[in-house]
Design an enzyme around this catalytic site. Structure first.
Site, PDB file in Angstrom:
ATOM      1  N   ASP A 445       0.825  -1.203   0.000  1.00  0.00           N
ATOM      2  CA  ASP A 445       0.000   0.000   0.000  1.00  0.00           C
ATOM      3  C   ASP A 445       0.867   1.264   0.000  1.00  0.00           C
ATOM      4  O   ASP A 445       2.073   1.222   0.312  1.00  0.00           O
ATOM      5  CB  ASP A 445      -0.886  -0.022   1.264  1.00  0.00           C
ATOM      6  CG  ASP A 445      -2.186   0.741   1.090  1.00  0.00           C
ATOM      7  OD1 ASP A 445      -2.292   1.523   0.148  1.00  0.00           O
ATOM      8  OD2 ASP A 445      -3.097   0.552   1.927  1.00  0.00           O
ATOM      9  N   ASP A 515     -10.932   2.134  -3.104  1.00  0.00           N
ATOM     10  CA  ASP A 515     -11.480   1.910  -1.760  1.00  0.00           C
ATOM     11  C   ASP A 515     -12.994   2.003  -1.791  1.00  0.00           C
ATOM     12  O   ASP A 515     -13.663   1.684  -0.806  1.00  0.00           O
ATOM     13  CB  ASP A 515     -10.929   2.951  -0.777  1.00  0.00           C
ATOM     14  CG  ASP A 515      -9.586   2.510  -0.215  1.00  0.00           C
ATOM     15  OD1 ASP A 515      -9.233   1.335  -0.385  1.00  0.00           O
ATOM     16  OD2 ASP A 515      -8.896   3.348   0.388  1.00  0.00           O
TER      17      ASP A 515
HETATM   18  C1  DGJ Z   1      -5.884   1.946   1.894  1.00  0.00           C
HETATM   19  C2  DGJ Z   1      -6.300   0.757   1.098  1.00  0.00           C
HETATM   20  O1  DGJ Z   1      -6.830   1.149  -0.125  1.00  0.00           O
HETATM   21  C3  DGJ Z   1      -7.284  -0.071   1.903  1.00  0.00           C
HETATM   22  O2  DGJ Z   1      -7.731  -1.162   1.151  1.00  0.00           O
HETATM   23  C4  DGJ Z   1      -6.627  -0.515   3.161  1.00  0.00           C
HETATM   24  O3  DGJ Z   1      -5.582  -1.386   2.873  1.00  0.00           O
HETATM   25  C5  DGJ Z   1      -6.128   0.686   3.953  1.00  0.00           C
HETATM   26  N1  DGJ Z   1      -5.290   1.531   3.148  1.00  0.00           N
HETATM   27  C6  DGJ Z   1      -5.363   0.251   5.155  1.00  0.00           C
HETATM   28  O4  DGJ Z   1      -4.822   1.299   5.851  1.00  0.00           O
END
Ligand code: DGJ
Length: 694
Positions: A445, A515
């Site tokens: 990430d 997200d």
């Molecule tokens: C952002 C990501 O897009 C989410 O899926 C998740 O992993 C969060 N970060 C975790 O902090």
């Protein structure tokens, strides 16, 4: 195939041709489009207009240097060590080495060579273009701007398609007609970001099935720039490559700078054909070799289910449920390490939190593996929270000014990847995790863009190269990890879809699309992403309702059907799902496993779009099999009956069609021309149609 005739170079694919050559002192573009007889190609004379209209601006140059009577956006701009800012490039021959056509351009006076590289992937009708710039002298040369490719096409008034996205809004596609002036698509954030994406689609009046489309994508993640210019001289130019914003590269004697690859294509068969070419190309050529040919597993991800509150017992319970419904991979997202109870602490401390996992991660992994699933883990290696052991020990490991306040975002700072010790730290963390635990999947990430990139604590002399070098450092790390740990699946994530590009797909196996997991928004997002990126690379989860973004409640089957259009994952709290929901999940995951080869390897057709139609329908076709997902959002005036005409089938074949609880046999021509009558009853209704050639 590469042909050379009378000093004209012709790249030839199955359907396309690209022609250019040196003429009267300039390297001139001639043609890009469907095939013609190559013997007919010739250079057009430049139509002089007046002393105010430079012939260099009228000419279609293959790679425009800055200098002389040129006022269009240059493809390359340099500064020599004596201060001269001017390039006079001359054609200096060509070579064909391993299917790559290399054109050499040299400055008339200064010791610099610019190689334009072309490789045509005939089967795919895609041309790879990249440039390397070499310093042949004994003094440094400063590159102030250098794109990977330049394209010239006849006429103005092209529509340019891209996204105007943001977090949870990755799919906000726009189409803008450019009759004059310039349009810029770019990132200045250090990563690719959500705002624009490094691809282009240019067309005049194309639709899904017909019309001329020029398209391309950049194999780069980071600060990119695409500049489209509708010139006053009746043609459109496009430049794509590294962003020249805050960019400068010091090219030392004998050194060469190799720029990212740009992939370009042309079709006269509309957007579908464009997508098919790109998707096949990504699946067969761009993706990392290890898992290129394998199907993506159905995963469970803990993020929306438990957020930072990851506890071993609860994760075990989730894992059992995940196995029960048919998941093949169990991924623990954020929250498993350090003092990570919210986003305000712990990043950088990649040690298992013993309160959450009293017996270490082993207990969970053992359980997951015992259930017959693989285990995956989330990590955000490029970042640190100021409230972390790592930061307390190494405050100098972030991009920082010593005389200004640090700029946090999501309470975190960006690690300074120009420093070797930082790169080693990250490598050792990841290597340690992969060595000590049976981890088969990493979700990498990156939750904030850069700041303090103008800092002085970089371990490089060329301050303005940090943008480029940070991305390179990430990819180098992944390459090292892959060398040591074969077959690891790696997902790219940057607050959702902030790292979706060909550069990422060259190193990562897939990306987290957004997200935003609301199934309705996802229809827009996934449709938008599908123009360029194949379904296999899009991770899509089924999550809980009301959705956390917008509070919307959508039936579970609809949510499944939407997520089944990519690489399926489950992201809801299945510990709380009812018996009925669990049963439906089992049925849908089983169904997905039966059709995923069609979704992940097939050609995608956007049959109906909620952007303009009452229903939304996406079809996938793979070797005599096909699936169609159909969605209705809300019932209007009691209408329940819809006609769906299919695509990509063989007119002369008979298909067994399973839909709406019935099985019928119909010819391909019937399905294409007459179509299927569907009943979609009520708001948020959806259907899955399956077809098999018999
Ligand atoms: C952002 C990501 O897009 C989410 O899926 C998740 O992993 C969060 N970060 C975790 O902090």
């Amino acid at each position: 195939m590469i042909k050379v005739l009378n000093n004209i170079f012709v790249l030839e694919g199955k359907n396309i041709q690209y022609a250019f050559g040196p003429y009267k002192g300039l390297l001139r573009h001639i043609y890009f489009g469907n095939k013609a007889d190559e013997k007919d190609f010739e250079h057009f004379e430049i139509r002089d207009i007046s002393s105010n209209d430079s012939s260099c601006d009228i000419a279609w140059e293959e790679y425009t240097p800055w200098g002389g009577l040129r006022y269009k956006e240059p493809a390359v701009k340099v500064r020599f060590s004596d201060g001269t800012r001017d390039l006079v490039l001359e054609y200096d021959g060509f070579a064909i080495e391993e299917d790559v056509l290399r054109i050499m351009l040299k400055d008339k006076f200064y010791p610099i060579a610019i190689f334009l590289n072309y490789k045509i992937y005939e089967e795919y009708d895609i041309i790879a273009r990249w440039v390397d710039i070499k310093n042949l002298g004994e003094e440094d040369i400063f590159i102030e701007k250098a794109y990977s490719c330049e394209i010239n096409i006849d006429g103005t008034g092209y529509n340019i398609t891209n996204v105007l996205g943001h977090w949870v809004g990755e799919g906000r596609r726009f189409k803008q007609r450019l009759d004059g002036g310039k349009l810029i698509l770019e990132s200045r954030k250090g990563n690719t970001g959500h705002n624009n994406n490094p691809y282009f689609i240019l067309d005049i009046d194309a639709n899904e099935d017909k019309g001329e489309v020029y398209f391309g994508a950049l194999e780069y993640t980071g600060n990119f720039k695409i500049l489209v210019e509708a010139t006053p001289y009746y043609y459109t130019r496009l430049l794509m490559g590294l962003n020249d914003f805050d960019f400068e590269y010091k090219l030392k004697p004998s050194e060469a700078l190799i720029l990212p690859k740009a992939y370009i294509g042309y079709t006269d068969k509309g957007y579908s054909d464009m997508s098919h070419r790109l998707h096949r190309f990504v699946r067969d050529i761009i993706l990392p070799v290890d898992l290129r040919n394998s199907l993506r597993p159905v995963l469970f991800n803990s993020w929306e289910a438990t957020l930072f509150n990851v506890k071993c017992d609860e994760q075990i319970e989730l894992a059992r449920k995940a196995k029960d419904i048919g998941c093949e991979l169990f991924v623990v997202d954020d929250g498993w390490f350090g003092e990570r109870y919210s986003d305000s602490a712990g990043l950088g401390d990649w040690k298992v939190n013993r309160h959450k996992f009293p017996n270490g991660l082993e207990e969970l992994i053992h359980e997951v593996n015992g259930l017959g699933m693989d285990f995956g883990l989330w990590i955000e290696p490029e970042m640190v929270n100021p409230d972390s052991e790592l930061y307390r020990q190494h405050p100098d490991w972030v991009y920082r000014f010593n005389n200004r306040e640090l700029t946090t975002s999501r309470n975190q700072l960006v690690l300074n990847l120009s420093l070797n010790e930082v790169k080693e730290y990250i490598f050792n963390v990841l290597d340690g995790l992969l060595t000590n635990y049976n981890i088969k999947y990493i979700k990498w990430d990156m939750n904030r863009p850069f700041s303090e990139a103008g800092a002085l604590n970089l371990d490089i002399k060329e301050q303005k190269m940090i943008w480029f070098l940070h991305s390179k450092a990430v990819f180098d790390l992944i390459e090292r990890l892959r060398e040591k740990h074969n077959g690891i699946e790696i997902e790219a994530c940057a607050s959702g879809g902030g790292r979706m590009d060909f550069g990422v797909l060259n190193y990562f196996d897939e990306f987290w699309t957004s997200d935003n997991t609301d199934a309705l928004d996802r229809l827009f997002i996934q449709e938008s992403v599908s123009y360029i990126y194949p379904a296999k690379t899009m991770r899509c989860w089924v999550t809980d309702c009301p959705n956390f973004i917008n509070g919307r409640t959508i039936p579970l089957e609809f949510r499944f059907h939407v997520a089944m259009m990519g690489s399926l994952g489950i992201g809801g709290n299945i510990n709380k799902w009812t018996k009925e929901e669990i049963e439906l999940a089992k049925e849908k995951i089983k169904q997905y496993k039966e059709i995923r080869h069609i979704v992940q390897k097939g050609d995608l057709f956007r049959i109906k779009s909620i952007l303009k139609d009452e229903i939304h329908a996406i079809q996938y076709v793979y070797q005599g099999e096909s699936v169609v997902f159909v969605f209705k959002l809300y019932e209007k005036f009691g209408r329940k009956q819809y006609k769906v005409k299919l695509k990509g089938l063989n007119d002369d074949k008979i298909y067994e069609v399973k839909y709406s609880d019935k099985i019928v046999r119909k010819g391909g021509a019937y399905l294409k021309n007459v179509g299927l009558e569907l009943i979609l009853d009520g708001d948020f209704s959806s259907q899955l149609i399956r077809l098999k050639e018999i």
